[in-house]
Every structure is written in C-alpha cells, then in structure tokens.
Motif scaffolding. Structure first.
Motif, mmCIF file in Angstrom:
data_model
loop_
_atom_site.group_PDB
_atom_site.id
_atom_site.type_symbol
_atom_site.label_atom_id
_atom_site.label_comp_id
_atom_site.label_asym_id
_atom_site.label_seq_id
_atom_site.Cartn_x
_atom_site.Cartn_y
_atom_site.Cartn_z
ATOM 1 N N VAL A 151 -5.992 6.716 7.951
ATOM 2 C CA VAL A 151 -6.655 6.009 6.850
ATOM 3 C C VAL A 151 -5.931 6.296 5.548
ATOM 4 O O VAL A 151 -5.631 7.453 5.230
ATOM 5 N N SER A 152 -5.636 5.240 4.789
ATOM 6 C CA SER A 152 -5.023 5.403 3.471
ATOM 7 C C SER A 152 -6.068 5.082 2.408
ATOM 8 O O SER A 152 -7.269 5.144 2.655
ATOM 9 N N VAL A 196 0.850 -1.180 0.000
ATOM 10 C CA VAL A 196 0.000 0.000 0.000
ATOM 11 C C VAL A 196 0.881 1.223 0.000
ATOM 12 O O VAL A 196 1.830 1.324 0.780
ATOM 13 N N GLU A 197 0.601 2.155 -0.886
ATOM 14 C CA GLU A 197 1.347 3.407 -0.928
ATOM 15 C C GLU A 197 0.707 4.404 0.030
ATOM 16 O O GLU A 197 -0.472 4.747 -0.095
ATOM 17 N N TRP A 198 1.496 4.821 1.024
ATOM 18 C CA TRP A 198 0.994 5.769 2.005
ATOM 19 C C TRP A 198 1.379 7.175 1.583
ATOM 20 O O TRP A 198 2.538 7.481 1.340
ATOM 21 N N THR A 199 0.403 8.030 1.467
ATOM 22 C CA THR A 199 0.630 9.406 1.059
ATOM 23 C C THR A 199 0.551 10.308 2.275
ATOM 24 O O THR A 199 -0.497 10.386 2.922
ATOM 25 N N PRO A 200 1.653 10.997 2.652
ATOM 26 C CA PRO A 200 1.584 11.905 3.797
ATOM 27 C C PRO A 200 0.566 12.999 3.533
ATOM 28 O O PRO A 200 0.467 13.541 2.437
ATOM 29 N N VAL A 245 -7.817 0.648 4.494
ATOM 30 C CA VAL A 245 -6.510 0.261 5.003
ATOM 31 C C VAL A 245 -6.069 1.334 5.992
ATOM 32 O O VAL A 245 -6.078 2.525 5.687
ATOM 33 N N VAL A 246 -5.689 0.911 7.196
ATOM 34 C CA VAL A 246 -5.374 1.871 8.245
ATOM 35 C C VAL A 246 -4.052 1.512 8.911
ATOM 36 O O VAL A 246 -3.560 0.380 8.811
ATOM 37 N N ARG A 247 -3.485 2.521 9.576
ATOM 38 C CA ARG A 247 -2.380 2.326 10.506
ATOM 39 C C ARG A 247 -2.781 2.909 11.842
ATOM 40 O O ARG A 247 -3.584 3.864 11.906
ATOM 41 N N LEU A 248 -2.224 2.356 12.902
ATOM 42 C CA LEU A 248 -2.491 2.837 14.252
ATOM 43 C C LEU A 248 -1.217 3.457 14.803
ATOM 44 O O LEU A 248 -0.193 2.768 14.933
#
Length: 398
Positions: free
Chosen positions: A54-55, A4-8, A63-66
């Motif tokens: 949330v991405s 997954v590409e995470w965009t700041p 798709v999430v990060r905590l």
C-alpha cells in the motif's frame, strides 16, 4: 491516474498476502520463467499468492501494487494484457483498490437478499439493496454486481415479459426431454434443463409453440416424428392445444395428435386423442401466482369475508403442486383456499383442494375450481366459480 511516488519501507502488519480469484473461481497465477499470468489454478499455492503493498492514497482510494513471492510485480500493458516483471516507472503496476460489497449466495430469502425496485416510464427498473448499492454490470465481462458508481444509466434495466416455462409428462409419468440435440423422448424420470419448454402463444389463440432449452422449437417432421429443430414462425412448429381438466392435448399441423411411440419417441400419429395423447403440464420455477382479471387483482379485503377480484393490490397465491396440472392454492397466512356451496372462496380453509391450471396464452390462464366450474371475476367484485364455459371473465393474467 497521476504518477505515484512509492516510498520504500519495511513491511507492516497491514501488508497482506492474498490470492486473487477470477469470476470463474480460478486463481491468478504467475508462471515461472516466461513472465506470463494465467487464471487456471483451482487452489491457492505459492505461485497464486501475492503481497499487497500500500502506498499513499489517491483521493479516497488506496493505491496498491501486487508483488509475487518471487519478488516481481503484477503489471498491465496498455492493451490490457497482464504479466509480471519489475516496474519501468514510478506508477507502472499501480492499481486503485476498490472495495465491493459481499455479491454471496443465501439458501433462504431474508432482508439481506431483498432489493428495492425503482420504476420509470417505458418499463425501466433499477434494483438497489438496503445500503444504497445499485445492481449493474461491471468490469470487462459485464458481471452483475452491487456498486455505488453507475455511469450513463447502466443501472437501469428494461422490464420484459418472459413466456412461462413448463414441463410435460407422459401417461407413464416420464418427462418429455430433448435428447441427442433434437430428438424428444418420454424417458426421463427426473426433471432436467432439457425437460423445460417455453410456452409461447398469442393471447386468446389456441395455437401454441414450444421452445426448447436448445433454442429451437418443437416441429413435426417426416414420418410424423416431432423434434426440436424448428424455427420461429415456421409452419411445422404450430400446434393446437386442447385442455382436459388440467392436462394438455397437442394437435400437429397435419391434424394428428401428439403421443408417445412404443420406443418412447414423441410422434404425431393418433387421429383421435386418448390417454396416451394427454400430457401432464406443470409451471416451472413458479412458486406463487398473482392474478389480475377484468376488474382488478384477486385478493383479500378486511371489509369482505370472501375473496375479491377488484383489488388494487394482489394477494400472493402459493402454488403447491399435486398431480400434473393440479395445484393446491395456499393463502399468505398458510391456510388453504376453500370453496362455499355458492361457488365463492375463502382463504382460511383447513384442507387442501384441487385446482386445475390451464394456460391460455404466454401469460394468461384459466382455473378450473374443485366444484368443476371455471373461476371468473364478477362485476360485484366477488370471485366466483360458476362458469361452465371459458368467457372473458374467466381469463386471468399472471
């Protein structure tokens, strides 16, 4: 899952701060200095707070990060262990956010607490709610929860008959309870889990085994004491049961009858049973009955004025406990069972009458009606109470 590409981006209102609660009710916590994750905190504080980032979406799921308030992320190793640190790759620490129905406790039954039962041959059943969710075991701890994606038939359960749970009370109205792991005393004025026993008996046999909540059976040991340390099929665990108007008398393998010693201990001492050897017995967690006899179910019919015993569907009999072994039978409409001078029954009586229930097996019983006769099924389909002895027509499956 794919990378997954995470965009700041700058935080937005949809980014949430949450606390994560385990199945045991404790909060997921990040411990300072050692990057460890624990689940022991009972309250929500700074170290129990996580930001959900949330991405883009993966199919239909987010798709999430905590991220902790310390700025580090919740990460998972290949062996399943959790810790927190900085992600090593673009997908490290990514989770799919799956929404579940709310799995809350209700104090009263309603349409929201009802399940639809699906039945398959072989005693298989599945339970679903009104919205299409299925009940099945989920997660590594296999907790029962409502979901929509069961795999490999995990929503199907095997329907097995469970022997009835009962409580026993002495002449002094004290419950028999397992104390100190195995000893049995009639000393408790309140019903507890250790006052419950599973009633196990072969259908049609007067021989009984009582299995306590500790998993062992009541057994007669030395000095005529009865303790809860017996094993299944052990000869000392078999007792003969005798009934006296809803009260049970238990006879040990050596011929002695069970009674209460002066110190409240359960012993097998009496050669002739008396009031001290009679125990009140009550079904546990059984608010109603559905009875089936030789010719069908007990119920009401719009074509008949009297209770019938040849119905295709049972009528619910609400049990209102009176004294030990004695119940009031209440119909679904709220009125009470009444009995005529001919020994027949009507379901709309104004006054409660006394019925004695006597268990004749793990799922069999007889009913001693208020007129002193046993309730039986008749070939005509009419329910009658006119039998002095227990015959096959007097045995009811419940």
């Amino acid at each position: 899952m794919d990378e997954v590409e995470w965009t700041p981006r700058q935080p937005k209102p949809e980014d949430l701060r949450v606390g994560l609660i385990s199945w045991a009710g404790s909060y997921l916590t990040y411990e300072p200095y050692n990057h460890m994750i624990t689940a022991a905190a009972k309250g929500l504080g700074r170290r129990q707070t996580w930001e959900i980032l949330v991405s883009n979406e993966h199919e239909t799921q987010a798709v999430v990060r905590l991220r902790s308030l310390q700025g580090l992320y919740l990460l998972c190793e290949a062996d399943g262990n959790l810790y927190y640190d900085r992600p090593r790759t673009s997908h490290h620490g990514s989770f799919l956010l799956r929404f579940h129905r709310n799995d809350r406790l209700a104090s009263q039954p309603s349409s929201q607490t009802a399940f639809h039962m699906q039945v398959r041959p072989g005693g298989l059943v599945a339970l679903s709610d009104g919205e299409g969710g299925m009940l099945y075991a989920q997660g590594p701890r296999l907790l029962l929860a409502l979901g929509s994606n069961p795999h490999r038939g995990e929503e199907w359960f095997i329907l097995q008959r469970c022997p009835a749970w009962v409580s026993l009370r002495s002449k002094t109205r004290k419950f028999l309870s397992v104390i100190y792991d195995v000893e049995i005393y009639a000393a408790s004025e309140h019903l507890t889990p250790m006052s419950l026993f599973q009633f196990e008996s072969e259908n049609g046999s007067p021989i009984l085994q009582l299995r306590s909540a500790n998993g062992f059976y009541l057994a007669q040991r030395r000095h005529r004491t009865v303790v809860a340390n017996g094993y299944h099929l052990e000869s000392d665990t078999f007792f003969r049961m005798h009934w006296n108007c809803g009260r049970i008398i238990l006879q040990s393998p050596n011929g002695r009858f069970l009674g209460i010693a002066p110190n409240s201990l359960l012993i097998a001492n009496a050669s002739i049973p008396g009031p001290n050897e009679e125990f009140g017995i009550r079904l546990a967690n059984r608010p109603f009955l559905a009875l089936r006899g030789r010719y069908g179910y007990v119920g009401t019919s719009p074509e008949h004025d009297l209770m019938q015993c040849n119905m295709d569907q049972p009528s619910c009999i609400h049990l209102l406990p009176c004294r030990q072994g004695i119940y009031h039978f209440q119909a679904q409409c709220g009125s009470f069972w009444s009995i005529t001078s001919f020994g027949t029954f009507r379901p709309w009586g104004k006054f409660a009458l006394n019925f004695c229930i006597e268990l004749q097996g793990s799922n069999l019983l007889t009913v001693l009606a208020p007129n002193g006769f046993y309730m039986r099924s008749d070939r005509s389909g009419t329910l009658l109470a006119d039998s002095e002895d227990i015959t096959k027509e007097c045995i009811w499956e419940f």
